[in-house]
Design a protein around this motif. Structure first.
Motif, PDB file in Angstrom:
ATOM      1  N   GLU A  58       2.022   8.802   7.107  1.00  0.00           N
ATOM      2  CA  GLU A  58       1.176   7.801   6.817  1.00  0.00           C
ATOM      3  C   GLU A  58       1.001   7.233   6.153  1.00  0.00           C
ATOM      4  N   LEU A  59       0.038   6.122   5.299  1.00  0.00           N
ATOM      5  CA  LEU A  59       0.146   6.118   3.864  1.00  0.00           C
ATOM      6  C   LEU A  59      -1.386   6.914   2.751  1.00  0.00           C
ATOM      7  N   ASP A  62      -5.599   4.062  -0.176  1.00  0.00           N
ATOM      8  CA  ASP A  62      -6.206   3.063  -0.893  1.00  0.00           C
ATOM      9  C   ASP A  62      -6.711   3.326  -2.377  1.00  0.00           C
ATOM     10  N   ARG A  89       0.886  -2.299   0.032  1.00  0.00           N
ATOM     11  CA  ARG A  89       0.985  -1.750   1.757  1.00  0.00           C
ATOM     12  C   ARG A  89       0.253  -2.310   2.153  1.00  0.00           C
ATOM     13  N   THR A  90      -1.584  -2.592   1.844  1.00  0.00           N
ATOM     14  CA  THR A  90      -2.471  -3.239   2.643  1.00  0.00           C
ATOM     15  C   THR A  90      -3.050  -3.970   2.052  1.00  0.00           C
ATOM     16  N   VAL A  91      -4.007  -5.321   2.904  1.00  0.00           N
ATOM     17  CA  VAL A  91      -4.332  -6.083   2.164  1.00  0.00           C
ATOM     18  C   VAL A  91      -5.755  -5.818   0.852  1.00  0.00           C
ATOM     19  N   GLN A  93      -4.889  -3.208  -0.915  1.00  0.00           N
ATOM     20  CA  GLN A  93      -4.101  -3.306  -2.164  1.00  0.00           C
ATOM     21  C   GLN A  93      -3.314  -4.390  -2.254  1.00  0.00           C
ATOM     22  N   VAL A 149       3.161   2.047  11.265  1.00  0.00           N
ATOM     23  CA  VAL A 149       2.323   1.641  10.249  1.00  0.00           C
ATOM     24  C   VAL A 149       2.998   0.098   9.726  1.00  0.00           C
ATOM     25  N   TYR A 150       3.763  -0.008   9.084  1.00  0.00           N
ATOM     26  CA  TYR A 150       4.482  -1.046   8.791  1.00  0.00           C
ATOM     27  C   TYR A 150       4.575  -2.175   9.363  1.00  0.00           C
ATOM     28  N   ASP A 153      -0.621  -2.334   9.437  1.00  0.00           N
ATOM     29  CA  ASP A 153      -1.335  -2.248   8.555  1.00  0.00           C
ATOM     30  C   ASP A 153      -0.787  -3.307   6.734  1.00  0.00           C
ATOM     31  N   THR A 154       0.636  -2.996   6.895  1.00  0.00           N
ATOM     32  CA  THR A 154       1.882  -4.014   5.879  1.00  0.00           C
ATOM     33  C   THR A 154       2.059  -4.351   6.317  1.00  0.00           C
ATOM     34  N   VAL A 157      -0.148  -7.914   4.788  1.00  0.00           N
ATOM     35  CA  VAL A 157       0.307  -8.118   3.243  1.00  0.00           C
ATOM     36  C   VAL A 157       1.678  -9.520   3.208  1.00  0.00           C
TER      37      VAL A 157
END
Ligand code: ADP
Length: 191
Positions: A58-59, A62, A89-91, A93, A149-150, A153-154, A157
């Protein structure tokens, strides 16, 4: 400043290509994954917290990740450029990074995304797990969770920077040298 985001799923070769990029362009390398592993090896509170997420693929939240990243950037005011590896890795971020760089009168120059098919990623990571000692590379279900997760969530980006006309896709399958050639074709005109 050349401020670069090296982007792509786990196992896409970001760490390998980051080494090539810093050797040629002399910019500062910031890898949030490396920073968390360093904290973990020193058994700090931050390392213990990060481990509870990393072990599941998991991430890390943030707020924690952004604070750690901002501290590292602030510690290096003289960097002639920065390569961000594994961040954002997230918007959220990405927005925090843009605000931080804007406060310093600079911005992200470009995002390079290494594109590799999922089954190739799983094979590479399992292979790395045999030699790296990384717990998150040893278990196929954790690897597949990191890839999902990539995508969830990622990947947004990429779209976030694509809307700003700053995102570039690079074919991440082939020899390390050939992939670095494609990266240089993108970066040389920018320096
Ligand atoms: P990989 O790209 O192979 O997944 P990294 O070394 O970049 O590996 O990251 C390892 C782990 O560290 C991630 O799975 C995640 O738990 C944590 N991590 C690294 N960077 C971030 C980030 N920017 N935000 C949240 N968690 C992160």
């Amino acid at each position: 400043m050349l401020n670069l985001i090296l982007f792509g799923p786990p196992g896409s070769g970001k760490g390998t290509q980051a080494e090539n990029i810093i050797a040629k362009y002399g910019i500062l390398h910031i890898s949030t994954g490396d920073m968390f592993r360093y904290e973990l090896s020193n058994n700090t509170e931050l390392g213990q917290l990060a481990k509870s997420y990393m072990d599941k693929g998991e991430l890390v939240p943030d707020s924690v990740t952004i604070a750690m990243l901002e501290k590292r950037v602030n510690e290096n005011p003289d960097a002639k450029g920065i390569i961000f590896d594994g961040f954002p890795r997230t918007v959220a971020q990405a927005e925090a990074l843009d605000a931080l760089l804007a406060s310093k009168g600079t911005e992200i120059t470009t995002l390079l995304s290494l594109e590799v098919p999922t089954e190739e990623l799983v094979a590479r990571l399992l292979n790395r797990g045999h030699s790296s000692g990384r717990a998150d590379d040893k278990d196929e279900s954790i690897i597949r969770n990191r890839i999902s997760v990539y995508h969830g969530d990622t990947k947004p980006v990429f779209d976030y920077y694509d809307e700003k006309r700053k995102a570039i896709s690079i074919q991440g399958v082939g020899s390390i040298d050939d992939i670095f050639c494609s990266i240089q074709e993108q970066l040389d005109p920018l320096v």
